[in-house]
Design a protein around this motif. Structure first.
Motif, PDB file in Angstrom:
ATOM      1  N   ARG A   1       0.435  -1.400   0.305  1.00 48.10           N
ATOM      2  CA  ARG A   1       0.299   0.213   0.353  1.00 48.10           C
ATOM      3  C   ARG A   1       1.116   1.372  -0.166  1.00 48.10           C
ATOM      4  O   ARG A   1       2.095   1.233   0.867  1.00 48.10           O
ATOM      5  CB  ARG A   1      -0.860  -0.103   0.979  1.00 48.10           C
ATOM      6  CG  ARG A   1      -2.006   1.263   0.959  1.00 48.10           C
ATOM      7  CD  ARG A   1      -2.974   1.253   1.877  1.00 48.10           C
ATOM      8  NE  ARG A   1      -2.186   0.912   3.616  1.00 48.10           N
ATOM      9  CZ  ARG A   1      -2.649   1.950   4.607  1.00 48.10           C
ATOM     10  NH1 ARG A   1      -2.180   3.147   4.323  1.00 48.10           N
ATOM     11  NH2 ARG A   1      -2.027   1.694   5.627  1.00 48.10           N
ATOM     12  N   ALA A   2       0.629   1.932  -0.961  1.00 49.39           N
ATOM     13  CA  ALA A   2       1.596   4.076  -0.908  1.00 49.39           C
ATOM     14  C   ALA A   2       1.554   3.835   0.283  1.00 49.39           C
ATOM     15  O   ALA A   2      -0.171   4.093   0.932  1.00 49.39           O
ATOM     16  CB  ALA A   2       0.680   3.995  -1.794  1.00 49.39           C
ATOM     17  N   ARG A   3       2.131   5.066   1.109  1.00 48.09           N
ATOM     18  CA  ARG A   3       2.841   5.773   1.555  1.00 48.09           C
ATOM     19  C   ARG A   3       2.418   7.417   0.803  1.00 48.09           C
ATOM     20  O   ARG A   3       3.243   7.313   0.467  1.00 48.09           O
ATOM     21  CB  ARG A   3       3.490   5.465   2.217  1.00 48.09           C
ATOM     22  CG  ARG A   3       3.140   3.753   2.787  1.00 48.09           C
ATOM     23  CD  ARG A   3       1.635   4.134   4.112  1.00 48.09           C
ATOM     24  NE  ARG A   3       1.368   2.412   4.188  1.00 48.09           N
ATOM     25  CZ  ARG A   3       1.031   1.966   5.609  1.00 48.09           C
ATOM     26  NH1 ARG A   3       0.706   3.079   6.660  1.00 48.09           N
ATOM     27  NH2 ARG A   3       0.823   0.769   6.018  1.00 48.09           N
ATOM     28  N   ALA A   4       1.899   8.309   2.213  1.00 49.02           N
ATOM     29  CA  ALA A   4       2.505   9.729   1.364  1.00 49.02           C
ATOM     30  C   ALA A   4       3.341  10.362   3.301  1.00 49.02           C
ATOM     31  O   ALA A   4       2.767   9.988   4.295  1.00 49.02           O
ATOM     32  CB  ALA A   4       0.958  10.300   1.907  1.00 49.02           C
ATOM     33  N   VAL A   5       3.976  11.149   2.786  1.00 49.99           N
ATOM     34  CA  VAL A   5       4.945  11.776   4.319  1.00 49.99           C
ATOM     35  C   VAL A   5       4.073  12.942   4.400  1.00 49.99           C
ATOM     36  O   VAL A   5       3.134  13.610   2.973  1.00 49.99           O
ATOM     37  CB  VAL A   5       5.887  12.647   3.129  1.00 49.99           C
ATOM     38  CG1 VAL A   5       6.511  13.413   4.387  1.00 49.99           C
ATOM     39  CG2 VAL A   5       7.075  11.292   3.060  1.00 49.99           C
ATOM     40  N   PRO A   6       4.314  12.845   5.454  1.00 49.43           N
ATOM     41  CA  PRO A   6       2.753  13.940   6.411  1.00 49.43           C
ATOM     42  C   PRO A   6       3.216  14.985   6.051  1.00 49.43           C
ATOM     43  O   PRO A   6       4.454  15.556   5.996  1.00 49.43           O
ATOM     44  CB  PRO A   6       2.975  13.986   7.578  1.00 49.43           C
ATOM     45  CG  PRO A   6       3.596  12.423   7.757  1.00 49.43           C
ATOM     46  CD  PRO A   6       4.224  11.736   6.675  1.00 49.43           C
ATOM     47  N   GLY A   7       2.408  15.924   6.116  1.00 50.85           N
ATOM     48  CA  GLY A   7       2.603  17.404   5.948  1.00 50.85           C
ATOM     49  C   GLY A   7       2.393  18.169   4.564  1.00 50.85           C
ATOM     50  O   GLY A   7       2.823  19.263   4.580  1.00 50.85           O
ATOM     51  N   GLY A   8       2.343  17.464   3.071  1.00 55.34           N
ATOM     52  CA  GLY A   8       1.996  18.082   2.060  1.00 55.34           C
ATOM     53  C   GLY A   8       3.385  18.373   1.945  1.00 55.34           C
ATOM     54  O   GLY A   8       3.611  19.324   0.173  1.00 55.34           O
ATOM     55  N   GLY A   9       4.812  17.796   1.700  1.00 54.88           N
ATOM     56  CA  GLY A   9       5.577  18.837   1.010  1.00 54.88           C
ATOM     57  C   GLY A   9       5.800  17.494   0.600  1.00 54.88           C
ATOM     58  O   GLY A   9       5.766  17.259  -0.469  1.00 54.88           O
ATOM     59  N   CYS A  10       7.486  18.323  -0.391  1.00 53.18           N
ATOM     60  CA  CYS A  10       8.176  17.701  -1.459  1.00 53.18           C
ATOM     61  C   CYS A  10       8.924  16.954  -1.462  1.00 53.18           C
ATOM     62  O   CYS A  10       9.940  17.340  -0.548  1.00 53.18           O
ATOM     63  CB  CYS A  10       8.553  18.310  -2.595  1.00 53.18           C
ATOM     64  SG  CYS A  10       6.817  19.301  -4.068  1.00 53.18           S
ATOM     65  N   VAL A  11       9.315  15.923  -1.343  1.00 49.70           N
ATOM     66  CA  VAL A  11      10.548  14.527  -0.933  1.00 49.70           C
ATOM     67  C   VAL A  11      11.999  14.993  -1.758  1.00 49.70           C
ATOM     68  O   VAL A  11      11.731  14.761  -2.717  1.00 49.70           O
ATOM     69  CB  VAL A  11      10.651  13.600  -0.649  1.00 49.70           C
ATOM     70  CG1 VAL A  11      11.676  12.616  -0.125  1.00 49.70           C
ATOM     71  CG2 VAL A  11       9.272  13.631   0.423  1.00 49.70           C
ATOM     72  N   VAL A  12      12.843  15.798  -1.278  1.00 49.49           N
ATOM     73  CA  VAL A  12      14.060  16.168  -2.061  1.00 49.49           C
ATOM     74  C   VAL A  12      14.895  15.439  -1.790  1.00 49.49           C
ATOM     75  O   VAL A  12      16.406  15.504  -2.247  1.00 49.49           O
ATOM     76  CB  VAL A  12      14.141  18.239  -1.895  1.00 49.49           C
ATOM     77  CG1 VAL A  12      12.895  18.559  -2.335  1.00 49.49           C
ATOM     78  CG2 VAL A  12      14.618  18.290  -0.164  1.00 49.49           C
TER      79      VAL A  12
ATOM     80  N   LEU B   1      13.639  13.665   3.423  1.00 44.73           N
ATOM     81  CA  LEU B   1      12.994  14.943   3.505  1.00 44.73           C
ATOM     82  C   LEU B   1      12.551  16.116   3.206  1.00 44.73           C
ATOM     83  O   LEU B   1      12.940  15.467   1.606  1.00 44.73           O
ATOM     84  CB  LEU B   1      15.318  15.336   3.375  1.00 44.73           C
ATOM     85  CG  LEU B   1      15.381  17.246   3.922  1.00 44.73           C
ATOM     86  CD1 LEU B   1      14.963  17.323   5.474  1.00 44.73           C
ATOM     87  CD2 LEU B   1      16.822  17.680   2.807  1.00 44.73           C
ATOM     88  N   ALA B   2      12.000  16.440   3.204  1.00 48.43           N
ATOM     89  CA  ALA B   2      11.111  16.886   2.914  1.00 48.43           C
ATOM     90  C   ALA B   2      10.773  18.780   2.836  1.00 48.43           C
ATOM     91  O   ALA B   2      11.351  19.216   3.762  1.00 48.43           O
ATOM     92  CB  ALA B   2       9.539  17.029   3.164  1.00 48.43           C
ATOM     93  N   SER B   3      10.803  19.730   1.752  1.00 42.55           N
ATOM     94  CA  SER B   3      10.828  20.784   1.401  1.00 42.55           C
ATOM     95  C   SER B   3       9.375  21.418   0.900  1.00 42.55           C
ATOM     96  O   SER B   3       8.294  20.837   0.392  1.00 42.55           O
ATOM     97  CB  SER B   3      11.239  21.136   0.070  1.00 42.55           C
ATOM     98  OG  SER B   3      10.995  22.618  -0.533  1.00 42.55           O
TER      99      SER B   3
ATOM    100  N   TRP C   1       5.223   6.926   9.818  1.00 43.80           N
ATOM    101  CA  TRP C   1       6.412   8.505   9.815  1.00 43.80           C
ATOM    102  C   TRP C   1       6.459   9.192  11.070  1.00 43.80           C
ATOM    103  O   TRP C   1       4.835   8.557  12.013  1.00 43.80           O
ATOM    104  CB  TRP C   1       5.692   9.245   8.908  1.00 43.80           C
ATOM    105  CG  TRP C   1       5.776   8.678   7.252  1.00 43.80           C
ATOM    106  CD1 TRP C   1       4.472   8.258   6.602  1.00 43.80           C
ATOM    107  CD2 TRP C   1       7.115   8.952   6.712  1.00 43.80           C
ATOM    108  NE1 TRP C   1       5.101   8.207   5.297  1.00 43.80           N
ATOM    109  CE2 TRP C   1       6.662   8.432   5.177  1.00 43.80           C
ATOM    110  CE3 TRP C   1       8.502   9.202   6.573  1.00 43.80           C
ATOM    111  CZ2 TRP C   1       7.245   8.283   4.365  1.00 43.80           C
ATOM    112  CZ3 TRP C   1       8.969   8.600   5.781  1.00 43.80           C
ATOM    113  CH2 TRP C   1       8.964   8.546   4.708  1.00 43.80           C
ATOM    114  N   ALA C   2       7.591   8.965  11.124  1.00 41.17           N
ATOM    115  CA  ALA C   2       7.308  10.070  13.007  1.00 41.17           C
ATOM    116  C   ALA C   2       8.838  11.304  12.364  1.00 41.17           C
ATOM    117  O   ALA C   2       9.413  11.161  11.736  1.00 41.17           O
ATOM    118  CB  ALA C   2       8.076   9.251  13.866  1.00 41.17           C
ATOM    119  N   ARG C   3       8.260  12.579  12.518  1.00 36.44           N
ATOM    120  CA  ARG C   3       8.491  14.083  12.649  1.00 36.44           C
ATOM    121  C   ARG C   3      10.190  13.675  13.761  1.00 36.44           C
ATOM    122  O   ARG C   3      10.209  13.580  14.534  1.00 36.44           O
ATOM    123  CB  ARG C   3       8.297  14.685  12.451  1.00 36.44           C
ATOM    124  CG  ARG C   3       8.588  15.941  12.090  1.00 36.44           C
ATOM    125  CD  ARG C   3       8.059  17.257  12.227  1.00 36.44           C
ATOM    126  NE  ARG C   3       8.265  18.414  11.130  1.00 36.44           N
ATOM    127  CZ  ARG C   3       7.634  19.422  10.719  1.00 36.44           C
ATOM    128  NH1 ARG C   3       6.174  19.426  10.590  1.00 36.44           N
ATOM    129  NH2 ARG C   3       8.022  20.587   9.485  1.00 36.44           N
TER     130      ARG C   3
END
Length: 432
Positions: free
Chosen positions: A294-305, A317-319, A341-343
Motif C-alpha cells: 500500500r502506498a504511503r504519503a509523507v505527512p505535511g504535504g511537502g515535496c521529498v527532495v 527530507l521534505a521541502s 512516519w515519525a517527525r
C-alpha cells in the motif's frame, strides 16, 4: 561450482593463494600404484619407502585449498586481511565469484572485518573523481583519486551521467546514466563499462537489495521496474510501477524497494496541472514477493527532495517552499504492510538552501544509525561567456556542506568540508 584455480605466477601472492597453485618443484605423480603395492609408514614397517617415493605419496594425498567445498573456502577467504583481498580477486574465476557473493560480506561482518568507506564521487570530462575515506566522521583523512572514463561508453561520455544514480553493491559502485553505465571497483581502484538499463532513464529511483539493483521511474516511455544482476551483467523487467514518476528517489530497507517523490508523468491527452501530486508519496515494492504494498504519503504535504535508508529505517527530507522537515519511516509488520512516519529534528541548513530551487539535497545512510546529508546551494549563473546561452543559464554551486544526523542522540552536527573541485558531487557508503 566447478571452477578450477589456475594462475601463471605465484610470487606476489600469499600462502593462502599459493596453496591452490601447483608446486612446480614437486615430482610428477605418475600412474597410481595398485593397492597390493601400497607403502606403509608405521613404526612396525621394517622397510620404509624411499625418500622419492615418500614425496610422491605425500603429493598425492595432501589436500589443496582449491579442493575445499565452497562453504569452507568461503570461510577461509572471509578471514583474509583487507589488504590481501585485491590480489585474491584476480587469482581465478572461482575466487572472484566467491568474493562477490553476499555470503562473503555476511561472514566478514560476523567476524568484524568489514571496513566502512565513505566516498564522494563526481564525474566530468576529466574523468571520475573519487574522494574516499575510512574514517569516522566521514571524509576524515580523505584521499583523492582521478580515473579516466572507460572506453566504449554508448552515449556522450560524461554527458550521459549528468543526472546519474550511484548504487553500491558489495565492493563495487555502479554509476547508472541515461544510456550508459560504469562499474567502479573499490578494491582495484578501476572503472569499467557495464550494461545500461533497458529503457533510457533520467532522474530515476535506484537501490540495491540482495546484491541486485532495482530502478524505476525517470522515463516517459514506460513504468517498468528493472532488475540488474551483476553476476550476469544483464537487466530484466520484473514489475510495472503503479505510478509513472520523474525525478523520484530510491531507497531499500528490509527487502523493500522504496520509490519516493518526483513529478507525475502525464500520458497522452492528460493535463499536467496535477504534476506535483506524487511529490510527497511513496510506493513500496516487495522484492521477494514480487508485489506492491500500500502506498504511503509523507505527512505535511511537502515535496521529498532527499531520501535514504540506514539499517531498516527510511529517512526522508521534505521541502515546504521556505522550510524543510525531516522524517523517519519504520516498516512495522512486513506481511501486513504496517509502519508509519515519525517527525525528527530538521537539519540546520542555511536559509538560502530552504528557498525553492536554491538548494539541492542528497542523503545516504552511514551505518545503521547515522545519516549524512549533502547540501548544494546555488549561487547564480556560472562564469560562461555572454555568447554562451547554455552556459549563462546554468547555475554554479555557491556552497557545499555535509551535515551528519545521529539517530541515537537525535542531533545534527556539521561534517567535513568538501573540496571546491567537486562539481555535482554524490556520496555513497560502502562496507567492504
Amino acid at each position: 561450482m566447478g571452477e578450477s584455480c589456475t594462475c601463471r605466477s605465484s610470487r606476489s601472492f600469499s600462502w593462502l593463494v599459493k596453496s591452490c597453485l601447483p608446486d612446480p618443484t614437486a615430482a610428477s605423480p605418475g600412474p597410481r600404484r595398485p593397492t597390493s603395492q601400497r607403502w606403509f609408514t608405521s613404526r612396525d614397517d621394517p622397510q620404509p619407502p624411499p625418500p622419492g617415493e615418500r614425496r610422491r605419496h605425500k603429493s598425492l594425498d595432501e589436500p589443496s585449498l582449491s579442493s575445499l567445498p565452497d562453504d569452507l573456502l568461503l570461510e577461509c577467504l572471509s578471514r583474509v586481511p583487507t589488504s590481501s583481498l585485491p590480489s585474491l580477486s584476480v587469482v581465478c574465476r572461482r575466487f572472484s565469484i566467491l568474493l562477490d557473493s553476499p555470503d562473503f560480506f555476511l561472514r566478514r561482518r560476523s567476524h568484524g572485518l568489514l571496513r566502512r568507506t565513505f566516498l564522494a564521487l563526481s564525474i566530468s570530462e576529466a574523468g571520475l573523481l573519487v574522494l574516499s575515506s575510512s574514517g569516522d566522521p566521514p571524509l576524515a583523512g580523505a584521499t583523492w583519486t582521478i580515473l579516466p572514463l572507460p572506453a566504449g561508453l554508448s552515449d556522450g561520455g560524461s554527458f550521459s551521467f549528468s543526472f546519474c544514480r550511484f548504487v553500491p553493491v558489495g565492493r563495487s559502485i555502479f554509476l547508472l546514466g541515461r544510456r550508459s553505465a560504469i562499474c567502479y571497483d573499490i578494491w582495484r581502484g578501476a572503472a569499467a563499462p557495464c550494461a545500461p538499463t533497458l529503457f533510457p532513464r533520467k532522474k530515476f529511483a535506484a537501490a540495491a537489495i540482495g546484491g541486485k539493483i532495482y530502478v524505476a521511474g525517470g522515463s516517459t516511455q514506460t513504468s517498468a521496474v528493472e532488475e540488474y544482476d551483476p553476476a550476469t551483467n544483464a537487466w530484466k523487467v520484473v514489475s510495472e510501477a503503479p505510478r509513472r514518476r520523474y525525478g523520484c528517489l530510491g531507497a531499500a530497507a528490509d527487502g523493500v524497494f522504496f520509490v519516493i517523490g518526483g513529478l507525475k508523468v502525464a500520458g497522452r491527452g492528460e493535463a499536467r496541472v496535477d504534476a506535483y501530486t506524487y511529490a510527497g508519496t511513496m510506493d513500496l515494492y516487495d522484492v521477494q514477493r514480487r508485489a506492491w504494498r500500500r502506498a504511503r504519503a509523507v505527512p505535511g504535504g511537502g515535496c521529498v527532495v532527499a531520501a535514504c535508508a540506514a539499517g531498516d529505517i527510511v529517512y526522508a527530507l521534505a521541502s515546504h517552499a521556505v522550510e524543510v522537515s525531516f522524517w523517519r519511516w519504520e516498516g512495522g509488520t512486513a506481511a501486513k504492510g504496517g509502519g508509519g512516519w515519525a517527525r525528527l529534528p530538521p537539519p540546520p541548513v542555511p536559509p538560502l538552501a530552504r528557498v525553492a530551487r536554491a538548494g539541492r539535497f542528497a542523503c545516504i545512510g552511514f551505518g545503521a544509525s547515522t545519516v549524512v546529508l549533502l547540501v548544494h546551494i546555488s549561487g547564480g549563473p556560472s562564469s560562461a561567456g555572454a555568447g554562451d546561452r547554455r552556459g549563462a543559464s546554468r547555475s554554479c554551486d555557491r556552497e557545499r556542506l555535509l551535515l551528519v544526523y545521529d539517530a541515537v542522540t537525535g542531533e545534527w552536527f556539521p561534517g567535513a568540508a568538501l573540496p571546491p573541485a567537486l562539481s555535482r558531487v554524490a556520496c555513497v557508503c560502502v562496507d567492504c
